[in-house]
Design a protein around this motif. Structure first.
Motif, PDB file in Angstrom:
ATOM      1  N   GLU A 130       7.353   1.527   9.534  1.00  0.00           N
ATOM      2  CA  GLU A 130       8.383   1.253  10.532  1.00  0.00           C
ATOM      3  C   GLU A 130       8.171  -0.171  11.051  1.00  0.00           C
ATOM      4  N   ALA A 131       9.093  -1.064  10.711  1.00  0.00           N
ATOM      5  CA  ALA A 131       8.962  -2.461  11.121  1.00  0.00           C
ATOM      6  C   ALA A 131      10.319  -3.141  11.051  1.00  0.00           C
ATOM      7  N   ASP A 132      10.457  -4.201  11.827  1.00  0.00           N
ATOM      8  CA  ASP A 132      11.699  -4.968  11.804  1.00  0.00           C
ATOM      9  C   ASP A 132      11.490  -6.385  11.253  1.00  0.00           C
ATOM     10  N   SER A 133      10.282  -6.644  10.748  1.00  0.00           N
ATOM     11  CA  SER A 133       9.990  -7.936  10.117  1.00  0.00           C
ATOM     12  C   SER A 133       8.798  -7.760   9.190  1.00  0.00           C
ATOM     13  N   LEU A 134       8.617  -8.715   8.299  1.00  0.00           N
ATOM     14  CA  LEU A 134       7.471  -8.667   7.396  1.00  0.00           C
ATOM     15  C   LEU A 134       6.173  -8.740   8.195  1.00  0.00           C
ATOM     16  N   GLU A 135       6.127  -9.582   9.202  1.00  0.00           N
ATOM     17  CA  GLU A 135       4.926  -9.700  10.024  1.00  0.00           C
ATOM     18  C   GLU A 135       4.581  -8.355  10.680  1.00  0.00           C
ATOM     19  N   ALA A 136       5.585  -7.687  11.217  1.00  0.00           N
ATOM     20  CA  ALA A 136       5.356  -6.380  11.835  1.00  0.00           C
ATOM     21  C   ALA A 136       4.919  -5.346  10.792  1.00  0.00           C
ATOM     22  N   ALA A 137       5.449  -5.441   9.571  1.00  0.00           N
ATOM     23  CA  ALA A 137       5.057  -4.525   8.499  1.00  0.00           C
ATOM     24  C   ALA A 137       3.592  -4.740   8.114  1.00  0.00           C
ATOM     25  N   VAL A 138       3.166  -6.006   8.052  1.00  0.00           N
ATOM     26  CA  VAL A 138       1.765  -6.313   7.732  1.00  0.00           C
ATOM     27  C   VAL A 138       0.859  -5.757   8.836  1.00  0.00           C
ATOM     28  N   LYS A 139       1.252  -5.967  10.091  1.00  0.00           N
ATOM     29  CA  LYS A 139       0.445  -5.463  11.208  1.00  0.00           C
ATOM     30  C   LYS A 139       0.429  -3.935  11.249  1.00  0.00           C
ATOM     31  N   GLY A 140       1.511  -3.294  10.826  1.00  0.00           N
ATOM     32  CA  GLY A 140       1.593  -1.833  10.849  1.00  0.00           C
ATOM     33  C   GLY A 140       1.095  -1.154   9.591  1.00  0.00           C
ATOM     34  N   TYR A 141       0.658  -1.950   8.607  1.00  0.00           N
ATOM     35  CA  TYR A 141       0.235  -1.403   7.313  1.00  0.00           C
ATOM     36  C   TYR A 141      -0.904  -0.390   7.468  1.00  0.00           C
ATOM     37  N   ARG A 142      -1.934  -0.736   8.223  1.00  0.00           N
ATOM     38  CA  ARG A 142      -3.125   0.108   8.334  1.00  0.00           C
ATOM     39  C   ARG A 142      -2.768   1.513   8.853  1.00  0.00           C
ATOM     40  N   GLU A 143      -2.032   1.564   9.951  1.00  0.00           N
ATOM     41  CA  GLU A 143      -1.685   2.866  10.530  1.00  0.00           C
ATOM     42  C   GLU A 143      -0.762   3.659   9.610  1.00  0.00           C
ATOM     43  N   ALA A 144       0.187   2.977   8.988  1.00  0.00           N
ATOM     44  CA  ALA A 144       1.102   3.658   8.072  1.00  0.00           C
ATOM     45  C   ALA A 144       0.354   4.171   6.842  1.00  0.00           C
ATOM     46  N   ALA A 145      -0.607   3.382   6.349  1.00  0.00           N
ATOM     47  CA  ALA A 145      -1.410   3.811   5.203  1.00  0.00           C
ATOM     48  C   ALA A 145      -2.249   5.022   5.571  1.00  0.00           C
ATOM     49  N   LYS A 146      -2.848   4.993   6.746  1.00  0.00           N
ATOM     50  CA  LYS A 146      -3.660   6.118   7.215  1.00  0.00           C
ATOM     51  C   LYS A 146      -2.815   7.388   7.274  1.00  0.00           C
ATOM     52  N   ALA A 147      -1.617   7.287   7.839  1.00  0.00           N
ATOM     53  CA  ALA A 147      -0.715   8.446   7.919  1.00  0.00           C
ATOM     54  C   ALA A 147      -0.294   8.899   6.524  1.00  0.00           C
ATOM     55  N   GLY A 148      -0.051   7.950   5.620  1.00  0.00           N
ATOM     56  CA  GLY A 148       0.333   8.291   4.254  1.00  0.00           C
ATOM     57  C   GLY A 148      -0.775   9.011   3.505  1.00  0.00           C
ATOM     58  N   VAL A 149      -2.010   8.559   3.690  1.00  0.00           N
ATOM     59  CA  VAL A 149      -3.159   9.212   3.045  1.00  0.00           C
ATOM     60  C   VAL A 149      -3.344  10.617   3.621  1.00  0.00           C
ATOM     61  N   GLU A 150      -3.230  10.749   4.947  1.00  0.00           N
ATOM     62  CA  GLU A 150      -3.368  12.074   5.567  1.00  0.00           C
ATOM     63  C   GLU A 150      -2.301  13.027   5.048  1.00  0.00           C
ATOM     64  N   ARG A 151      -1.055  12.541   4.943  1.00  0.00           N
ATOM     65  CA  ARG A 151       0.034  13.369   4.423  1.00  0.00           C
ATOM     66  C   ARG A 151      -0.259  13.798   2.984  1.00  0.00           C
ATOM     67  N   THR A 152      -0.720  12.855   2.176  1.00  0.00           N
ATOM     68  CA  THR A 152      -1.026  13.156   0.775  1.00  0.00           C
ATOM     69  C   THR A 152      -2.166  14.163   0.661  1.00  0.00           C
ATOM     70  N   MET A 153      -3.199  14.019   1.491  1.00  0.00           N
ATOM     71  CA  MET A 153      -4.326  14.956   1.457  1.00  0.00           C
ATOM     72  C   MET A 153      -3.865  16.364   1.839  1.00  0.00           C
ATOM     73  N   LYS A 154      -2.987  16.483   2.828  1.00  0.00           N
ATOM     74  CA  LYS A 154      -2.441  17.792   3.211  1.00  0.00           C
ATOM     75  C   LYS A 154      -1.638  18.397   2.064  1.00  0.00           C
ATOM     76  N   GLU A 155      -0.852  17.561   1.388  1.00  0.00           N
ATOM     77  CA  GLU A 155      -0.069  18.037   0.255  1.00  0.00           C
ATOM     78  C   GLU A 155      -0.986  18.513  -0.873  1.00  0.00           C
ATOM     79  N   LEU A 156      -2.073  17.772  -1.131  1.00  0.00           N
ATOM     80  CA  LEU A 156      -3.032  18.185  -2.164  1.00  0.00           C
ATOM     81  C   LEU A 156      -3.709  19.499  -1.793  1.00  0.00           C
ATOM     82  N   GLN A 157      -4.092  19.646  -0.524  1.00  0.00           N
ATOM     83  CA  GLN A 157      -4.705  20.897  -0.069  1.00  0.00           C
ATOM     84  C   GLN A 157      -3.736  22.059  -0.246  1.00  0.00           C
ATOM     85  N   GLU A 158      -2.457  21.836   0.052  1.00  0.00           N
ATOM     86  CA  GLU A 158      -1.463  22.890  -0.111  1.00  0.00           C
ATOM     87  C   GLU A 158      -1.303  23.254  -1.584  1.00  0.00           C
TER      88      GLU A 158
END
Length: 133
Positions: free
Chosen positions: A75-103
């Motif tokens: 969720e970002a409105d600029s490339l700079e904001a996307a770079v700054k938000g990458y870590r949290e979005a990646a963390k959420a993406g990994v958590e979502r993927t791990m839940k899907e794998l567990q399921e």
């Protein structure tokens, strides 16, 4: 003469939408990951200012089976904001993927073959207890 078949529905619907086009730009720091920037464009290729740019991230996690690609929205409105938000979005993406794998693992484990049900075979005559399909 061979019988003709109806075209597959996906093939019939394979027309791209002229009003929903995007130009893809890829950004990377060559260390951590990739950010894909989908820039909305008009049919003539010029930027469509009426639609927002979409940012998605890509990363990989190592599993016993090798590298597993992870894709997630940022969720970002600029490339700079996307770079700054990458870590949290990646963390959420990994958590979502791990839940899907567990399921998926849970679903696979619940598909135990029980004697008397389709898919069950008794041990072979060799006494090894292994049943080869």
């Amino acid at each position: 003469m061979s019988e003709q078949t109806e075209p597959v529905k996906e093939e019939a619907d394979a027309q791209m939408e002229l009003t929903n086009l995007y130009r893809e730009e890829i950004y990377t720091d060559r260390k951590i990951g990739v950010i894909r920037c989908l820039v909305p464009v008009l049919a003539d290729g010029n930027k469509d200012e009426s639609r927002p740019v979409i940012y998605t991230g890509e990363a990989q996690i190592m599993t016993q089976m090798g590298a597993l690609p992870i894709s997630f929205d940022i969720e970002a409105d600029s490339l700079e904001a996307a770079v700054k938000g990458y870590r949290e979005a990646a963390k959420a993406g990994v958590e979502r993927t791990m839940k899907e794998l567990q399921e998926l693992r849970r679903q696979a484990a619940s598909k135990l073959v029980v004697p008397g049900q389709p898919g069950f075979s008794s041990p072979d005559a060799s006494g090894s207890g292994l049943v080869m399909p």
